[in-house]
Design a protein around this motif. Structure first.
Motif, short mmCIF file in Angstrom:
data_model
loop_
_atom_site.label_atom_id
_atom_site.label_comp_id
_atom_site.label_asym_id
_atom_site.label_seq_id
_atom_site.Cartn_x
_atom_site.Cartn_y
_atom_site.Cartn_z
N ASN A 1 0.80 -1.23 0.00
CA ASN A 1 0.00 0.00 0.00
C ASN A 1 0.84 1.28 0.00
O ASN A 1 0.47 2.27 0.62
CB ASN A 1 -0.98 0.00 1.18
CG ASN A 1 -2.02 -1.09 1.06
OD1 ASN A 1 -2.67 -1.23 0.04
ND2 ASN A 1 -2.15 -1.90 2.09
N HIS A 2 1.96 1.25 -0.70
CA HIS A 2 2.79 2.46 -0.75
C HIS A 2 2.32 3.45 -1.81
O HIS A 2 2.80 4.58 -1.85
CB HIS A 2 4.25 2.11 -1.02
CG HIS A 2 4.88 1.37 0.11
ND1 HIS A 2 4.77 1.79 1.41
CD2 HIS A 2 5.61 0.24 0.13
CE1 HIS A 2 5.43 0.94 2.19
NE2 HIS A 2 5.94 -0.01 1.45
N ALA A 3 1.44 3.01 -2.70
CA ALA A 3 0.73 3.89 -3.63
C ALA A 3 1.56 4.44 -4.78
O ALA A 3 1.10 5.35 -5.48
CB ALA A 3 0.05 5.05 -2.89
N GLN A 4 2.74 3.93 -5.02
CA GLN A 4 3.47 4.38 -6.21
C GLN A 4 2.65 4.15 -7.47
O GLN A 4 2.69 4.95 -8.40
CB GLN A 4 4.81 3.65 -6.34
CG GLN A 4 5.88 4.19 -5.42
CD GLN A 4 5.86 3.48 -4.08
OE1 GLN A 4 4.85 2.94 -3.66
NE2 GLN A 4 6.98 3.50 -3.38
N CYS A 5 1.91 3.06 -7.50
CA CYS A 5 1.09 2.76 -8.68
C CYS A 5 0.00 3.80 -8.87
O CYS A 5 -0.37 4.12 -10.00
CB CYS A 5 0.48 1.37 -8.56
SG CYS A 5 -0.48 1.11 -7.05
N VAL B 1 -9.04 -2.47 -17.76
CA VAL B 1 -9.04 -1.06 -18.15
C VAL B 1 -8.80 -0.94 -19.65
O VAL B 1 -8.35 -1.88 -20.30
CB VAL B 1 -7.96 -0.25 -17.39
CG1 VAL B 1 -8.23 -0.26 -15.89
CG2 VAL B 1 -6.57 -0.75 -17.70
N ASP B 2 -9.09 0.24 -20.17
CA ASP B 2 -8.91 0.49 -21.60
C ASP B 2 -7.44 0.38 -21.99
O ASP B 2 -6.55 0.76 -21.23
CB ASP B 2 -9.45 1.88 -21.93
CG ASP B 2 -9.58 2.09 -23.42
OD1 ASP B 2 -10.63 1.71 -23.96
OD2 ASP B 2 -8.61 2.59 -24.04
N ASP B 3 -7.20 -0.12 -23.19
CA ASP B 3 -5.83 -0.28 -23.69
C ASP B 3 -5.06 1.04 -23.74
O ASP B 3 -3.83 1.04 -23.74
CB ASP B 3 -5.84 -0.90 -25.08
CG ASP B 3 -5.76 -2.42 -25.00
OD1 ASP B 3 -5.54 -2.95 -23.90
OD2 ASP B 3 -5.92 -3.07 -26.06
N VAL C 1 -0.11 1.96 -16.92
CA VAL C 1 -0.15 0.77 -16.07
C VAL C 1 1.21 0.08 -16.07
O VAL C 1 1.67 -0.43 -15.05
CB VAL C 1 -1.28 -0.18 -16.51
CG1 VAL C 1 -1.22 -1.49 -15.74
CG2 VAL C 1 -2.64 0.49 -16.31
N GLN C 2 1.88 0.08 -17.23
CA GLN C 2 3.23 -0.49 -17.26
C GLN C 2 4.16 0.31 -16.36
O GLN C 2 4.99 -0.27 -15.64
CB GLN C 2 3.76 -0.50 -18.71
CG GLN C 2 5.13 -1.17 -18.85
CD GLN C 2 5.08 -2.64 -18.46
OE1 GLN C 2 4.34 -3.42 -19.03
NE2 GLN C 2 5.87 -3.04 -17.44
N ARG D 1 0.77 -7.25 -12.11
CA ARG D 1 1.00 -8.04 -13.32
C ARG D 1 -0.03 -7.65 -14.37
O ARG D 1 -1.22 -7.56 -14.07
CB ARG D 1 0.88 -9.53 -13.00
CG ARG D 1 1.43 -10.41 -14.11
CD ARG D 1 1.51 -11.85 -13.67
NE ARG D 1 2.26 -12.00 -12.41
CZ ARG D 1 2.17 -13.05 -11.61
NH1 ARG D 1 1.37 -14.05 -11.92
NH2 ARG D 1 2.88 -13.12 -10.51
N ILE D 2 0.44 -7.42 -15.58
CA ILE D 2 -0.45 -7.16 -16.69
C ILE D 2 -0.70 -8.49 -17.38
O ILE D 2 0.25 -9.14 -17.85
CB ILE D 2 0.17 -6.14 -17.66
CG1 ILE D 2 0.37 -4.80 -16.93
CG2 ILE D 2 -0.72 -5.95 -18.89
CD1 ILE D 2 1.23 -3.81 -17.69
#
Ligand code: SF4
Length: 62
Positions: free
Chosen positions: A12-16, A38-40, A46-47, A59-60
């Motif tokens: 839960n560090h929220a970098q994402c 989610v949309d492409d 996301v990457q 993971r994608i």
């Protein structure tokens, strides 16, 4: 595109959230929530989120 997060790893560090706010967010309890699909057009963000995650929990998958 599809996203998976390993909640056993996530800290839960929220970098994402900073990298891809349209896919990842923190809830009122400061826990990660995300959209599993989610949309492409968000693929690059996301990457970046997956790359930024310090515990490689994202993971994608599609
Ligand atoms: S960056 Fe990784 S550890 Fe941090 S909230 Fe996101 S998935 Fe969890």
């Amino acid at each position: 595109m599809k996203i998976e997060v390993d909640y056993d790893l996530c800290e839960n560090h929220a970098q994402c959230v900073f990298a891809a706010p349209d896919a990842f967010r923190m809830n009122a309890s400061d826990e990660l929530e995300f959209d599993a699909e989610v949309d492409d057009s968000l693929r690059e963000d996301v990457q970046s989120a997956a790359d930024a995650c310090p515990v490689q929990a994202i993971r994608i998958t599609g």
